[in-house]
Write a protein that holds these residues in place. Structure first.
Motif, short mmCIF file in Angstrom:
data_model
loop_
_atom_site.label_atom_id
_atom_site.label_comp_id
_atom_site.label_asym_id
_atom_site.label_seq_id
_atom_site.Cartn_x
_atom_site.Cartn_y
_atom_site.Cartn_z
N ALA A 347 0.28 13.27 17.87
CA ALA A 347 -0.84 13.42 16.92
C ALA A 347 -0.37 13.61 15.48
CB ALA A 347 -1.73 14.59 17.34
N ILE A 348 0.71 14.37 15.27
CA ILE A 348 1.17 14.55 13.89
C ILE A 348 1.92 13.33 13.37
CG2 ILE A 348 1.28 17.10 13.84
CD1 ILE A 348 4.41 16.61 14.20
N ASN A 349 2.18 12.39 14.26
CA ASN A 349 2.84 11.14 13.83
C ASN A 349 1.90 9.94 13.96
OD1 ASN A 349 5.72 11.60 13.04
ND2 ASN A 349 5.69 12.71 14.98
N ARG A 350 0.62 10.21 13.94
CA ARG A 350 -0.37 9.16 14.11
C ARG A 350 -0.28 8.13 12.98
NH1 ARG A 350 -6.64 9.62 12.87
NH2 ARG A 350 -7.37 7.80 14.03
N VAL A 351 -0.22 6.86 13.35
CA VAL A 351 -0.23 5.78 12.37
C VAL A 351 -1.63 5.19 12.35
CG1 VAL A 351 0.65 3.49 11.79
CG2 VAL A 351 2.21 5.25 12.67
N ARG A 357 -4.31 6.66 -0.38
CA ARG A 357 -2.85 6.81 -0.36
C ARG A 357 -2.39 8.21 0.05
NH1 ARG A 357 0.47 9.11 -4.08
NH2 ARG A 357 -1.30 9.35 -5.47
N VAL A 358 -2.99 9.24 -0.58
CA VAL A 358 -2.47 10.59 -0.34
C VAL A 358 -2.71 11.06 1.09
CG1 VAL A 358 -2.55 11.31 -2.75
CG2 VAL A 358 -4.52 11.74 -1.28
N GLU A 359 -3.58 10.38 1.82
CA GLU A 359 -3.82 10.76 3.22
C GLU A 359 -3.08 9.83 4.19
OE1 GLU A 359 -8.06 10.65 3.48
OE2 GLU A 359 -8.28 12.30 2.05
N ALA A 360 -2.29 8.91 3.65
CA ALA A 360 -1.65 7.90 4.51
C ALA A 360 -0.51 8.49 5.33
CB ALA A 360 -1.13 6.75 3.66
N ASP A 361 -0.23 7.86 6.47
CA ASP A 361 0.87 8.30 7.32
C ASP A 361 2.20 7.78 6.78
OD1 ASP A 361 1.48 5.60 8.65
OD2 ASP A 361 -0.69 5.81 8.87
N GLU A 362 3.26 8.23 7.45
CA GLU A 362 4.63 7.92 7.05
C GLU A 362 4.90 6.42 6.91
OE1 GLU A 362 7.15 9.78 9.92
OE2 GLU A 362 9.00 9.23 8.90
N LEU A 363 4.26 5.61 7.77
CA LEU A 363 4.53 4.18 7.77
C LEU A 363 3.68 3.42 6.76
CD1 LEU A 363 5.02 2.03 10.97
CD2 LEU A 363 3.73 1.16 9.05
N ASP A 399 -4.87 -7.76 2.94
CA ASP A 399 -3.64 -8.45 3.31
C ASP A 399 -2.63 -7.49 3.97
OD1 ASP A 399 -1.86 -10.45 3.52
OD2 ASP A 399 -1.29 -10.53 1.40
N TYR A 400 -2.40 -6.32 3.37
CA TYR A 400 -1.33 -5.43 3.84
C TYR A 400 -1.79 -4.46 4.92
CZ TYR A 400 1.04 -6.95 -0.45
OH TYR A 400 1.60 -7.68 -1.44
N LEU A 401 -3.02 -3.94 4.76
CA LEU A 401 -3.45 -2.87 5.67
C LEU A 401 -4.60 -3.29 6.58
CD1 LEU A 401 -2.91 -0.35 2.91
CD2 LEU A 401 -2.22 0.24 5.20
N GLY A 402 -5.17 -4.46 6.30
CA GLY A 402 -6.22 -4.96 7.17
C GLY A 402 -7.55 -4.27 7.00
N ILE A 403 -7.69 -3.50 5.91
CA ILE A 403 -8.98 -2.86 5.65
C ILE A 403 -9.34 -3.03 4.17
CG2 ILE A 403 -9.04 -1.11 7.51
CD1 ILE A 403 -7.67 0.83 5.65
#
Ligand code: ZN
Length: 517
Positions: A347-351, A357-363, A399-403
């Protein structure tokens, strides 16, 4: 009176200028933490006065006369006879002081005033525009800002791209030519991984982190982790602010902030660890060189590497939670008591591709950065009109994130940076991630028991390692020199891509496709 050498006199002057800057930093910290909401206008004037004083003293003939015995003030070249006997640190001090001095001198004070006024104005207009989702309101300010930043680049001088002059303020030595292929490689690999993760049957329980978590207990846990990291509360403190940040007035007074929400466990936790990483860097700078470049951080990218190293390589690792998860469960038995550690770790590594941006995951975080880099490069180089920014933004998001954002508030208006003229700032976030992975890989090599220690909650060997390899040098080395010195190789995205591929490959049980970093 004791005999002062010319170098002592220069150092004393730089230190007194730093006192003014640090006084301004105390006022800024106060503004973000405890200042009454009605004192914003006068605080802005107080800050402007201190900053102008510091700037004027720095570009004064006195500083030039203190540098003149050592170097050619037109070119910055050290005078061989006068500096040959100086040690490497002192030579770096002179080179870096001249770098700052010549950069500041190139900007006419009328221009600096105009830019500062526009920054202060544009930030207020931006805040309203974001709140009311009105890009057209912000457009004239942003257009003026782009003109000003192009003028700034012209004053500073550049080769190849005006963007290089702006980038150089945040990441000295970095260029568009260097970043383009680096980001290209990274983008290909990240999008590939993201596609695989999307198709994976393994998906985390999203609601684990949005249960109700008492805020006082969250802060208690954040403090506990900071202590384990070796953040020194005798020389620092933790407070609350709307946006977490770290500020330093001296290595003996380094303050971090966090924010805490009842229904968002990761927010407080990871901002404490992130800012703690920044804080360790500032506490680890040599006090003896306070006020000079040898007592300062190298660049924003290296600074961010210190926060990301702790936040992602350590704070999102299995080893870390082997020790800390039972402690977190003890604090929140109702919420986490029956949650398996593997489920918590997932859960803490959820992609999860998201708009902000500031809420985005590591990837996906780095895809947000690439989008901004490409857009601001096009704007500064004149290929993209400011009025077309929202469309360009949305197209790249798809293009990059699909949203695609449904409003500019969640799209092109979300970041404060452009409103205060910080073009060239965003790439340092991704550079920080790349440096962090390189440092962490090296630390694992240098400290064979590193992860075994982390599983016991002993984070100090890593703290000592970054103190020794990175912090204590201040700006004696450039970021390129430092990364080469510490890791033996120049900047490369490979360790970062490998780290993500290994971690998410295991977590999401991805097909073992070879990565090609
Ligand atoms: Zn940071």
């Amino acid at each position: 009176m004791t005999d002062q050498t010319p170098l002592d006199r220069l150092t004393a002057k730089l230190r007194s200028i730093h006192h003014l800057r640090d006084a301004a930093a105390v006022l800024s910290w106060d503004q973000e933490t405890y200042m009454p909401s009605g004192s914003g206008a006068i605080r802005a004037e107080q800050l402007a006065t201190l900053q102008t004083l510091a700037h004027d003293q720095f570009v004064s003939p006195e500083v030039e006369s203190l540098l003149a015995p050592f170097l050619n003030c037109a070119t910055g070249d050290l005078l061989p006879e006068q500096t040959a006997s100086l040690d490497a640190a002192s030579q770096s001090l002179l080179r870096e002081t001249w770098r700052d001095y010549s950069r500041a001198k190139k900007l006419p004070s009328a221009f600096v005033n105009e830019l500062e006024r526009e920054c202060s104005l544009a930030q207020q207009v931006w805040a309203t525009a974001r709140k009311t989702n009105d890009f057209q309101l912000f457009l004239p300010n942003l257009e003026r800002m782009v003109v000003l930043k192009r003028r700034e680049a012209d004053y500073l001088g550049y080769t190849d791209s005006p963007y290089n002059a702006l980038l150089d303020a945040y990441e000295p030595g970095s260029t568009v030519t260097q970043l383009r292929p680096l980001f290209q490689t990274l983008r290909t690999e990240l999008v590939r991984l993201l596609d695989l993760i999307r198709e994976s049957p393994v998906q985390p329980q999203a609601n684990l982190m949005t249960q109700c978590f008492d805020t006082a207990k969250q802060l208690e846990f954040g403090r506990l982790v900071l202590k384990h990291m070796g953040y020194d509360f005798q020389r620092g403190r933790l407070d609350l602010s709307a946006h977490p940040f770290t500020t330093s007035f001296h290595p003996t007074d380094v303050r971090v902030t966090t924010r805490v929400f009842e229904r968002d466990l990761p927010s407080c936790l990871f901002s404490c660890i992130h800012e703690g990483g920044h804080g360790l860097y500032e506490q680890g700078l040599p006090s003896a060189h306070y006020g000079t470049p040898l007592g300062e951080a190298i660049s924003l990218g290296i600074h961010e590497s210190q926060s990301r190293l702790w936040e992602n390589s350590v704070g999102r690792s299995r080893a870390f939670w082997q020790y800390f998860y039972p402690k977190l469960q003890d604090l929140f038995p109702d919420q986490l008591g029956s949650v398996q550690d593997a489920d918590f770790y997932l859960a803490i590594n959820r992609v999860n591709p998201s708009l902000i941006r500031v809420e985005a995951d590591e990837l996906t975080y780095n895809l947000h950065i690439m989008l901004r880099f490409e857009i601001e490069l096009d704007v500064i180089e004149g290929r993209l009109a400011v009025e077309d920014l929202p469309d360009a933004w949305n197209a790249k998001m798809k293009d990059y994130l699909g949203i695609v954002p449904t409003s500019d508030a969640e799209g092109v208006l979300q970041d404060v940076h452009w409103s205060f003229g910080a073009f060239g700032y965003f790439p340092t976030y991704t550079l920080g991630n790349l440096y962090a992975a390189m440092f962490y890989r090296q630390a694992r090599t240098d400290l064979p028991d590193l992860e075994k220690n982390i599983t016991k909650g002993n984070l100090l060997p890593l703290k000592d390692w970054v103190n020794d390899r990175v912090h204590r040098w201040g700006r004696q080395y450039t970021s390129a020199e430092l990364i080469q010195r510490v890791t033996g190789i120049p900047l490369t995205p490979a360790p970062f891509i490998e780290q993500l591929t290994e971690k998410f490959g295991n977590l999401y049980q991805l097909p073992a496709t070879a990565s090609h970093p």
